[in-house]
Design an enzyme around this catalytic site. Structure first.
Site, PDB file in Angstrom:
ATOM      1  N   TYR A 162       0.831  -1.204   0.000  1.00 56.70           N
ATOM      2  CA  TYR A 162       0.000   0.000   0.000  1.00 56.70           C
ATOM      3  C   TYR A 162       0.869   1.259   0.000  1.00 56.70           C
ATOM      4  O   TYR A 162       0.648   2.187  -0.783  1.00 56.70           O
ATOM      5  CB  TYR A 162      -0.914  -0.016   1.221  1.00 56.70           C
ATOM      6  CG  TYR A 162      -1.896   1.121   1.276  1.00 56.70           C
ATOM      7  CD1 TYR A 162      -2.956   1.204   0.368  1.00 56.70           C
ATOM      8  CD2 TYR A 162      -1.782   2.118   2.239  1.00 56.70           C
ATOM      9  CE1 TYR A 162      -3.859   2.246   0.414  1.00 56.70           C
ATOM     10  CE2 TYR A 162      -2.691   3.166   2.297  1.00 56.70           C
ATOM     11  CZ  TYR A 162      -3.726   3.228   1.389  1.00 56.70           C
ATOM     12  OH  TYR A 162      -4.622   4.277   1.440  1.00 56.70           O
ATOM     13  N   LYS A 166       1.075   4.159  -2.947  1.00 56.64           N
ATOM     14  CA  LYS A 166       0.756   5.556  -2.668  1.00 56.64           C
ATOM     15  C   LYS A 166       1.994   6.440  -2.738  1.00 56.64           C
ATOM     16  O   LYS A 166       1.920   7.616  -3.115  1.00 56.64           O
ATOM     17  CB  LYS A 166       0.088   5.665  -1.291  1.00 56.64           C
ATOM     18  CG  LYS A 166      -1.278   4.997  -1.220  1.00 56.64           C
ATOM     19  CD  LYS A 166      -2.261   5.559  -2.242  1.00 56.64           C
ATOM     20  CE  LYS A 166      -3.675   5.036  -2.034  1.00 56.64           C
ATOM     21  NZ  LYS A 166      -4.642   5.608  -3.000  1.00 56.64           N
TER      22      LYS A 166
END
Length: 258
Positions: A162, A166
């Site tokens: 994740y 990002k």
């Protein structure tokens, strides 16, 4: 930048952060393409805001193209909010020392495909259409907001995929803003912290869990609301001097390791 009379696309627009942004854009006079996998919620929201639902998997470039065409057929496409994304939690290696218990490479790839590559594909296709718009008085033809996360800067244990996805969104913000400047298109990224979305569930247990999370926020000691985040998104879209930036919206929190 004036958005009234334009079309806009919001990916992940059927719920949570995306839905809040879609409502804000509609209030500014945009016809919003609610691009999401959730047909029931997406169609209901599109009807509410007098927009159009498009079923879009952001890893499917043809579906992205369809949503972009749908927007451009309605009115000049001047705004895009990339809000589609997924989370994932898995440690890099397992406790038993076997490769089988290590972080799934398939899962890592999926998170990056949706959160980073899907964001870029939608961005490049929408920006291509925006580049053909008539410029406003500032020479602006469109504006884009990508959604990152504070995990891009202080990712927690288990957030490797994740945070990488990002972090990629943050990392491409300035170079793409520089690319698009020649066509009069602005790009900014918003990196939210703990936002109160359906991911936390409902009911007393959920409320207690959210209250505990909120106690870690610097101030105010609560989760942020989707509408507060949508307000920042609108500022990035409409403020003609806002470009090439990543803005944290997190109540001052710095996430601990776990």
């Amino acid at each position: 930048m004036e958005l009234s009379g334009s079309s806009a696309i919001v990916t992940g627009g059927a719920s949570g952060i995306g839905a809040a942004a879609a409502r804000r854009l509609a209030a500014l006079g945009c016809t919003v393409i609610v691009a999401d996998l959730q047909a029931d919620k997406g169609e209901a929201l599109a009807e509410e805001i007098k927009g159009v639902f498009a079923q879009v998997d952001v890893t499917n470039t043809e579906q992205i193209a369809g949503a972009v065409k749908a927007a451009a057929d309605i009115a000049p496409l001047r705004a895009l909010v990339n809000s589609a994304g997924i989370g994932w939690a898995s440690r890099t290696i397992g406790r038993d020392g076997t490769l089988e218990s290590a972080h799934s490479l398939e899962a890592f790839t999926k998170v990056v495909q949706i959160n980073l590559i899907g964001t870029f594909d939608m961005l490049r296709q929408a920006a291509t259409v925006m580049s053909t718009n008539e410029p406003d008085a500032d020479g602006c033809r469109g504006a884009i907001v990508n959604m990152a996360s504070v995990a891009a800067f202080d990712g927690q244990i288990g957030q490797a995929s994740y945070s990488a996805s990002k972090g990629g969104v943050v990392g491409m913000t300035l170079p793409i803003a520089r690319d698009l400047s020649a066509s009069g298109i602005r790009l900014n990224t918003v990196a939210p912290g703990l936002i109160d979305t359906p991911i936390y569930g409902e009911g007393p247990d959920s409320e207690a869990f959210k209250a505990n999370l909120g106690s870690n926020v610097l101030f105010p000691k609560r989760l942020g609301s989707p509408d507060e985040l949508a307000s920042m998104v609108m500022e990035c879209l409409t403020n003609s001097y806002m470009n090439g930036e990543t803005v944290r919206l997190d109540g001052g929190i710095r996430m601990p390791p776990k």
